[in-house]
Design a protein around this motif. Sequence first.
Motif, short mmCIF file in Angstrom:
data_model
loop_
_atom_site.label_atom_id
_atom_site.label_comp_id
_atom_site.label_asym_id
_atom_site.label_seq_id
_atom_site.Cartn_x
_atom_site.Cartn_y
_atom_site.Cartn_z
N LYS A 1 0.84 -1.21 0.00
CA LYS A 1 0.00 0.00 0.00
C LYS A 1 0.87 1.25 0.00
O LYS A 1 0.55 2.25 -0.65
N GLU A 2 2.02 1.20 0.70
CA GLU A 2 2.93 2.34 0.71
C GLU A 2 3.52 2.56 -0.69
O GLU A 2 3.59 3.70 -1.16
N ALA B 1 0.91 4.05 -2.97
CA ALA B 1 0.66 5.46 -2.62
C ALA B 1 1.80 6.36 -3.09
O ALA B 1 1.56 7.46 -3.60
N VAL B 2 3.03 5.89 -2.93
CA VAL B 2 4.19 6.66 -3.37
C VAL B 2 4.17 6.81 -4.89
O VAL B 2 4.35 7.92 -5.42
N GLN B 3 3.93 5.72 -5.60
CA GLN B 3 3.91 5.79 -7.06
C GLN B 3 2.81 6.72 -7.55
O GLN B 3 3.02 7.50 -8.50
N ALA B 4 1.64 6.69 -6.92
CA ALA B 4 0.54 7.57 -7.32
C ALA B 4 0.89 9.04 -7.05
O ALA B 4 0.63 9.91 -7.88
N ALA B 5 1.50 9.31 -5.90
CA ALA B 5 1.90 10.68 -5.57
C ALA B 5 2.98 11.17 -6.53
O ALA B 5 2.97 12.34 -6.95
N TRP B 6 3.92 10.30 -6.88
CA TRP B 6 4.98 10.65 -7.84
C TRP B 6 4.35 11.11 -9.15
O TRP B 6 4.76 12.10 -9.74
N GLU B 7 3.33 10.37 -9.58
CA GLU B 7 2.67 10.68 -10.84
C GLU B 7 1.86 11.98 -10.73
O GLU B 7 1.93 12.85 -11.60
N ARG B 8 1.09 12.12 -9.65
CA ARG B 8 0.26 13.31 -9.47
C ARG B 8 1.09 14.58 -9.41
O ARG B 8 0.70 15.62 -9.94
N ALA C 1 1.79 11.09 -0.21
CA ALA C 1 1.56 9.66 -0.07
C ALA C 1 1.20 9.32 1.37
O ALA C 1 0.28 8.53 1.61
N ALA C 2 1.89 9.92 2.32
CA ALA C 2 1.59 9.68 3.74
C ALA C 2 0.17 10.12 4.07
O ALA C 2 -0.54 9.42 4.80
N ARG C 3 -0.27 11.26 3.52
CA ARG C 3 -1.64 11.72 3.78
C ARG C 3 -2.66 10.74 3.22
O ARG C 3 -3.70 10.51 3.84
N THR C 4 -2.39 10.19 2.05
CA THR C 4 -3.36 9.25 1.47
C THR C 4 -3.42 7.94 2.24
O THR C 4 -4.42 7.24 2.17
N LEU C 5 -2.36 7.62 2.95
CA LEU C 5 -2.33 6.39 3.75
C LEU C 5 -2.96 6.55 5.13
O LEU C 5 -3.25 5.58 5.79
N ALA C 6 -3.12 7.80 5.55
CA ALA C 6 -3.63 8.09 6.90
C ALA C 6 -5.09 7.71 7.05
O ALA C 6 -5.85 7.64 6.16
#
Length: 129
Positions: free
Chosen positions: A57-58, A61-68, A124-129
Amino acid sequence: MLRDHLQLVGTKYGCGMALCGACTVLLDGVATRSCTLPISGVKPGVEITTIEGLKSKEGKAVQAAWERLDVPQCGYCQSGQVMSASALLAKIKRPSDADIDASMAGNVCRCATYVRIRAAIHEAARTLA
């Protein structure tokens, strides 16, 4: 071994001295520089995760944030950056700037996208919270 024999080419060969971080993989979830790790140094049963197999999941989330946030420029260092960032978020759910700096210090980005890298890790951390 990863690139030449297993065809896992997402893991880059950068400096060959564990200084740039482009070769980062996860060994049992720990960010590890693969360029200086002989295959004989990997104990049986250890889980090796490359960018191709990053499904946590981390990692997602990181890959999605990198793209966004459009983090990459040339992209060469990005697999290592993503692997280190994923390992950080698996360990520290809400990292501070100091946590990010300490964890990512061994990953060099010649394009100097460090501000975007830090922002993407926080997102990414915010989306995991």
